[in-house]
Structure formats: C-alpha cells, structure tokens
Design a protein around this motif. Structure first.
Motif, PDB file in Angstrom:
ATOM      1  N   ALA A 154      46.627  36.113  39.866  1.00 55.85           N
ATOM      2  CA  ALA A 154      45.780  35.693  40.986  1.00 55.85           C
ATOM      3  C   ALA A 154      45.786  34.188  41.142  1.00 55.85           C
ATOM      4  N   VAL A 180      43.419  37.645  47.208  1.00 58.23           N
ATOM      5  CA  VAL A 180      44.652  38.082  46.547  1.00 58.23           C
ATOM      6  C   VAL A 180      44.476  39.529  46.093  1.00 58.23           C
ATOM      7  N   CYS A 232      46.586  42.308  43.890  1.00 64.78           N
ATOM      8  CA  CYS A 232      47.730  42.560  43.006  1.00 64.78           C
ATOM      9  C   CYS A 232      48.086  44.041  43.034  1.00 64.78           C
ATOM     10  N   VAL A 284      40.659  39.305  44.450  1.00 68.67           N
ATOM     11  CA  VAL A 284      40.158  37.998  44.017  1.00 68.67           C
ATOM     12  C   VAL A 284      39.969  37.145  45.269  1.00 68.67           C
TER      13      VAL A 284
END
Length: 304
Positions: free
Chosen positions: A112, A125, A127, A181
């Motif tokens: 992140a 962000v 993932c 995030v």
C-alpha cells in the motif's frame, strides 16, 4: 495493551479495527498486523462492548507492543457508529479500517505504501484479495466469483479515477472495504454517509471519485477476506433490507451522475446489473427457507 492515548500518537499508517464478534478471529487479525514487514504503523482496536472480558484481558496482559491501542466503548455504537469513532482516533496520513476477522498477509502495508508513493493522486489502494471461510479455508462463493470477473485486469499497480472508477464499481463493486487503504484527510473530509449500513463502502468510493481521488488496483495478493454465510449483509440481503438500501443508492447516484455529465456511470447505476443478479441468486435460498416475505422483495429488486 490498553495503551496511553498519547503513546505512539503518529505513524505512517493507522490500522483501525472496529471490533464486535468472534474473539479468536479478532486475535488472528491483530497478530497479522503485528506480523507486517512494514513496521511504522499504529493499531487502534475499538471494542463496541462485546459481552466477554477476554478481549480486554488479552490486550492488557498478552499484547505488549506499544503500537497497539485498545479501548472499549461504554455503550454499543453499532457498526456505522464504531467506524466513525475509529476514524476520529486516526492521526496517521494513511488508514485502513480492517475487519475484525480478516487477515493481512505480511506484505500488505508495504504494498500500500509503495502504491501511494508512486501515484500522487491516489486516494485509495486496493491490493489482491483471497476469500476464506470461518475455518480459514479458501472459498469462491458466487458473489466473489462475480467480483473477480468484473475486477479490471491489470498487470501491475494501475490507477482508476473519475467516471471510469465510478462506472466500474457501479457495474459490480469488486473492492473489499476492509482491505482498502485510504488517505486519511480525504476519507475524513468525505466521511461515511448517514443512514447507510451495507452500502456505505460503495458510497464512499463514489464520493471519492466525485472528489477527484483515484483508486490504485495492485493485483498482488496481500489480504485474506473472511466470508461468513450469516454476515450482516447476508441476512439483510435475504430479507430484502440490503436491496432496499442498494436500490435507493443506485437511483440517487444515477440522477447525480447524469447531472454531472458522466453518462457511463449514470447508466451503470440505473442498470445495477450485478445487484439484480445477486437478488436473483437468492430466490432459491429464500424459497427453501420458507421465507415467503422475502420473495416479493427480491422480485422487486430484480425487475426494479
């Protein structure tokens, strides 16, 4: 440890963990934060009055890391209220509001931070995520297969923004909120909308897109999301409450994006195809359960 409120007041990233539920899964979540490769973090655990003394004992006696802060609400605030309280405690420039039963893989925070450093306009962000059940086994329920199908195909960290981002998540919300995030300033300024429970994550992403913030998608696996059959959203879906909330959100978003001149986003909101498919997939379950009241509610969402 309960922690001095002034101890570890700042870090590169805060992990906010609103807690109410399974104690053992909460401990796994906490230990996964302690096991991060990136170490400049602070963990904020806010217990929403779970009726068991074990969490308080565990944090006071077994968790000695000064980066961990635990506190217990004197009154139950509910999921939305506890999210808001967690956000009030955050001081770091980045934050993730983690689920109390999810698991960060050791590379999560490092990935992140790298994405935020690379993409200046990034506000969020996401993932790579794998889904596990309550026993930690990898699973691929229909909802997650749909998310996987609609997730943009990227070779590496890639940023989506504006109408592209809004239209993409309106077709199918392929994100997993506990693994997102955020830049704290933007998340706090936009905030959670009042009155939303199961769609507040989608609303926050849409509000971020409107605000000019981008979402970086990094396909690298770094997070395990826990899927429970009796989750709050699953129960609300079967009795129609989830779809009532979704339908109202989609209608409002379609009108707003049309006025904004984002036709692709407005069209995706009006169609809300994957939401209709989700309601359709629940019809057999509602019929088998004898929940006759759910059938017309699901039918209304499928055609409405």
């Amino acid at each position: 440890m309960s922690g001095d409120p002034q101890a570890r007041a700042t870090a590169a990233i805060d992990v906010a963990l609103p807690y109410y539920g399974d104690i053992d899964l909460m401990k796994q979540a906490v230990l996964s934060v302690l096991g991060q490769q990136f170490t400049d973090w602070r963990l904020l655990v806010v217990d929403d009055g779970y009726p068991d003394p074990e969490p308080a004992r565990w944090f006071a006696e077994d968790i000695t890391d000064p980066r961990v802060r635990y506190e217990r609400n004197t009154t139950n605030l509910g999921a939305n209220g506890n999210y808001r309280k967690c956000l009030e405690l955050v001081t770091a420039p980045l934050v993730v509001v983690m689920g109390a039963d999810d698991v960060m893989l050791p590379n999560f925070l490092q990935l992140a931070l790298a994405s935020f450093a690379r993409f200046e306009q990034a506000a969020i962000v996401q993932c790579g995520v794998a889904v596990v059940d309550e026993h930690g086994r990898l699973v691929r329920p229909l909802a997650d297969r749909v998310k996987e199908y609609f997730t943009p195909t990227v070779d590496g960290p890639t940023m989506l923004a504006g109408e592209e981002l809004a239209a993409s998540v309106l077709r199918a919300n392929w994100t997993y909120f506990p693994s997102l995030v955020w830049r704290t300033e933007r998340m706090r300024r936009i905030g959670f909308r009042e009155g939303l429970h199961v769609t507040q994550d989608l609303a926050l992403i849409l509000d971020t897109a409107r605000d000019g913030g981008g979402l970086v998608l990094d396909p690298t696996l770094a997070f395990l999301y826990r899927r429970h059959s009796q989750s709050d959203s699953s129960v609300k879906a079967l009795d129609g409450r989830r779809f009532d909330e979704e339908r109202a959100l989609f209608a409002a978003e379609a009108d707003d994006f049309a006025r904004r001149g984002w036709p692709k986003a407005a069209r995706a909101a009006r169609r809300h195809t994957t939401s209709r498919i989700n309601a359709l997939s629940l019809l057999p379950t509602a019929a088998r359960s004898g929940n006759a009241a759910a059938l017309p509610k699901l039918g209304k969402h499928i055609v409405g």
